[in-house]
Design a protein around this motif. Structure first.
Motif, PDB file in Angstrom:
ATOM      1  N   GLU A 216       0.845  -1.183   0.000  1.00 29.53           N
ATOM      2  CA  GLU A 216       0.000   0.000   0.000  1.00 29.53           C
ATOM      3  C   GLU A 216       0.883   1.236   0.000  1.00 29.53           C
ATOM      4  O   GLU A 216       1.909   1.293   0.686  1.00 29.53           O
ATOM      5  CB  GLU A 216      -0.916  -0.005   1.232  1.00 29.53           C
ATOM      6  N   GLY A 217       0.491   2.254  -0.747  1.00 27.79           N
ATOM      7  CA  GLY A 217       1.219   3.516  -0.741  1.00 27.79           C
ATOM      8  C   GLY A 217       2.391   3.538  -1.704  1.00 27.79           C
ATOM      9  O   GLY A 217       2.633   2.599  -2.464  1.00 27.79           O
ATOM     10  N   ASP A 218       3.127   4.637  -1.640  1.00 28.72           N
ATOM     11  CA  ASP A 218       4.190   4.879  -2.612  1.00 28.72           C
ATOM     12  C   ASP A 218       5.518   4.236  -2.249  1.00 28.72           C
ATOM     13  O   ASP A 218       6.376   4.070  -3.113  1.00 28.72           O
ATOM     14  CB  ASP A 218       4.407   6.390  -2.789  1.00 28.72           C
ATOM     15  N   LEU A 219       5.746   3.894  -0.979  1.00 26.94           N
ATOM     16  CA  LEU A 219       7.057   3.378  -0.566  1.00 26.94           C
ATOM     17  C   LEU A 219       7.439   2.086  -1.298  1.00 26.94           C
ATOM     18  O   LEU A 219       8.571   2.021  -1.812  1.00 26.94           O
ATOM     19  CB  LEU A 219       7.065   3.222   0.949  1.00 26.94           C
ATOM     20  N   PRO A 220       6.655   1.036  -1.396  1.00 26.33           N
ATOM     21  CA  PRO A 220       5.345   0.876  -0.761  1.00 26.33           C
ATOM     22  C   PRO A 220       5.477   0.267   0.638  1.00 26.33           C
ATOM     23  O   PRO A 220       6.489  -0.360   0.956  1.00 26.33           O
ATOM     24  CB  PRO A 220       4.639  -0.108  -1.700  1.00 26.33           C
ATOM     25  N   ARG A 221       4.432   0.480   1.450  1.00 30.55           N
ATOM     26  CA  ARG A 221       4.381  -0.216   2.734  1.00 30.55           C
ATOM     27  C   ARG A 221       4.024  -1.676   2.473  1.00 30.55           C
ATOM     28  O   ARG A 221       3.184  -1.965   1.629  1.00 30.55           O
ATOM     29  CB  ARG A 221       3.332   0.416   3.654  1.00 30.55           C
ATOM     30  N   ARG A 222       4.642  -2.562   3.204  1.00 27.23           N
ATOM     31  CA  ARG A 222       4.363  -3.999   3.066  1.00 27.23           C
ATOM     32  C   ARG A 222       3.590  -4.468   4.296  1.00 27.23           C
ATOM     33  O   ARG A 222       4.036  -4.278   5.425  1.00 27.23           O
ATOM     34  CB  ARG A 222       5.667  -4.775   2.907  1.00 27.23           C
ATOM     35  N   LEU A 223       2.447  -5.073   4.022  1.00 32.29           N
ATOM     36  CA  LEU A 223       1.524  -5.416   5.093  1.00 32.29           C
ATOM     37  C   LEU A 223       1.005  -6.842   4.953  1.00 32.29           C
ATOM     38  O   LEU A 223       1.102  -7.456   3.889  1.00 32.29           O
ATOM     39  CB  LEU A 223       0.321  -4.452   5.088  1.00 32.29           C
ATOM     40  N   TRP A 224       0.422  -7.294   6.040  1.00 33.14           N
ATOM     41  CA  TRP A 224      -0.400  -8.499   6.040  1.00 33.14           C
ATOM     42  C   TRP A 224      -1.824  -8.106   6.397  1.00 33.14           C
ATOM     43  O   TRP A 224      -2.051  -7.262   7.272  1.00 33.14           O
ATOM     44  CB  TRP A 224       0.088  -9.515   7.070  1.00 33.14           C
ATOM     45  N   ARG A 225      -2.787  -8.731   5.710  1.00 34.13           N
ATOM     46  CA  ARG A 225      -4.195  -8.630   6.077  1.00 34.13           C
ATOM     47  C   ARG A 225      -4.581  -9.968   6.683  1.00 34.13           C
ATOM     48  O   ARG A 225      -4.512 -11.004   6.014  1.00 34.13           O
ATOM     49  CB  ARG A 225      -5.044  -8.337   4.847  1.00 34.13           C
ATOM     50  N   ILE A 226      -4.962  -9.937   7.948  1.00 35.01           N
ATOM     51  CA  ILE A 226      -5.246 -11.169   8.684  1.00 35.01           C
ATOM     52  C   ILE A 226      -6.748 -11.283   8.924  1.00 35.01           C
ATOM     53  O   ILE A 226      -7.395 -10.325   9.354  1.00 35.01           O
ATOM     54  CB  ILE A 226      -4.494 -11.197  10.035  1.00 35.01           C
ATOM     55  N   THR A 227      -7.298 -12.436   8.645  1.00 31.37           N
ATOM     56  CA  THR A 227      -8.706 -12.729   8.924  1.00 31.37           C
ATOM     57  C   THR A 227      -8.760 -13.902   9.880  1.00 31.37           C
ATOM     58  O   THR A 227      -8.250 -14.985   9.581  1.00 31.37           O
ATOM     59  CB  THR A 227      -9.468 -13.092   7.634  1.00 31.37           C
ATOM     60  N   GLN A 228      -9.348 -13.685  11.040  1.00 31.30           N
ATOM     61  CA  GLN A 228      -9.506 -14.777  11.990  1.00 31.30           C
ATOM     62  C   GLN A 228     -10.897 -14.730  12.586  1.00 31.30           C
ATOM     63  O   GLN A 228     -11.511 -13.663  12.705  1.00 31.30           O
ATOM     64  CB  GLN A 228      -8.427 -14.747  13.064  1.00 31.30           C
ATOM     65  N   GLU A 229     -11.398 -15.901  12.948  1.00 31.71           N
ATOM     66  CA  GLU A 229     -12.790 -16.042  13.339  1.00 31.71           C
ATOM     67  C   GLU A 229     -12.906 -16.819  14.646  1.00 31.71           C
ATOM     68  O   GLU A 229     -12.074 -17.684  14.946  1.00 31.71           O
ATOM     69  CB  GLU A 229     -13.566 -16.783  12.237  1.00 31.71           C
ATOM     70  N   ILE A 230     -13.930 -16.495  15.404  1.00 28.96           N
ATOM     71  CA  ILE A 230     -14.226 -17.255  16.605  1.00 28.96           C
ATOM     72  C   ILE A 230     -15.091 -18.447  16.222  1.00 28.96           C
ATOM     73  O   ILE A 230     -16.153 -18.278  15.598  1.00 28.96           O
ATOM     74  CB  ILE A 230     -14.979 -16.393  17.646  1.00 28.96           C
ATOM     75  N   PRO A 231     -14.668 -19.650  16.561  1.00 27.82           N
ATOM     76  CA  PRO A 231     -15.496 -20.820  16.216  1.00 27.82           C
ATOM     77  C   PRO A 231     -16.874 -20.717  16.882  1.00 27.82           C
ATOM     78  O   PRO A 231     -17.021 -20.199  17.992  1.00 27.82           O
ATOM     79  CB  PRO A 231     -14.700 -22.002  16.785  1.00 27.82           C
ATOM     80  N   ARG A 232     -17.877 -21.193  16.191  1.00 31.93           N
ATOM     81  CA  ARG A 232     -19.228 -21.194  16.759  1.00 31.93           C
ATOM     82  C   ARG A 232     -19.357 -22.291  17.806  1.00 31.93           C
ATOM     83  O   ARG A 232     -18.711 -23.295  17.734  1.00 31.93           O
ATOM     84  CB  ARG A 232     -20.275 -21.420  15.659  1.00 31.93           C
TER      85      ARG A 232
END
Length: 232
Positions: A216-232
């Protein structure tokens, strides 16, 4: 799982409150000087999160570190009820003004909150939580762990948590002023760069659905997008 204590103390622990207050002041000044500094368009992680939350049947979204609200407003336009929090009253004032102008005031609530404190919500009270680059601010590892525990507390069973962080592969990791605990300050902004081990530890007891690398961005910034869920 029991973890063996690290025999090496964290560097300069007494500087943490001063750093936190300095960052609060810096963000206040930044929002005053640069209203809508991130623009009007939602971030790519917020667009992803809105789809993920809708697929999970969520109706209520808590956003941590909402700033001036480009992502909170996107969630509201998508049909969610949103509670937007930030430690900057200036950013949230800008969010409320824009929400009113766009006819979204009834869908967006705001509250000033520092994530170092417990979340001001009852147990199991929201369907989804979103935080774009909030966990990688000037928070120590114990503060991040406590925050994720709070997120788990306020999420309902089956709830989804989507967050993003800059990681140790980022170009700014190791640059500028080091504060210990993988926190580096560059250009006035302090960032906690995440190693993958920390991501995995924060997901213990959750269902870790995805760790997605992006830039993301001009540098660019390096990221992780994390998705985690609570089990039902």
């Amino acid at each position: 799982m029991t973890r063996t204590p690290d025999p090496t103390p964290a560097p300069a622990p007494h500087r943490e409150p001063a750093l936190a207050e300095a960052q609060r002041t810096h963000w206040q000044q930044t929002y005053r000087s640069h209203p809508e500094m991130y623009g009007e368009q939602p971030s790519a992680p917020a667009r992803y999160a809105a789809r993920a939350f809708a697929a999970a049947g969520a109706r209520e979204v808590l956003e941590l570190g909402a700033g001036h609200g480009r992502d909170a407003l996107h969630f509201a336009r998508t049909g969610f009820s949103v509670l937007a929090t930030d430690f900057s009253p200036t950013g949230l004032e800008q969010l409320r003004t824009t929400a009113a102008a766009q006819g979204l005031a009834e869908r967006v609530r705001t509250t000033v909150h520092d994530v170092r404190d417990p979340l001001p919500l009852p147990d199991a009270s929201v369907d989804a939580v979103f935080a774009h680059m909030l966990l990688c601010m000037a928070l120590t590892t114990p503060e991040v762990e406590a925050l994720v525990a709070e997120v788990r507390r306020v999420l309902r069973p089956g709830g989804t948590f989507v967050y993003t962080v800059r990681h140790t592969g980022d170009a700014h990791y190791g640059a500028g002023t080091g504060h210990g605990d993988d926190i580096w300050e560059h250009g006035g902004f302090a960032v906690h760069f995440f190693p993958r081990e920390l991501v995995d530890r924060l997901a213990e007891g959750w269902h870790l659905a995805e760790v997605h690398a992006f830039e993301e961005g001009d540098l660019p910034r390096r990221l992780w997008r994390i998705t985690q869920e609570i089990p039902r």
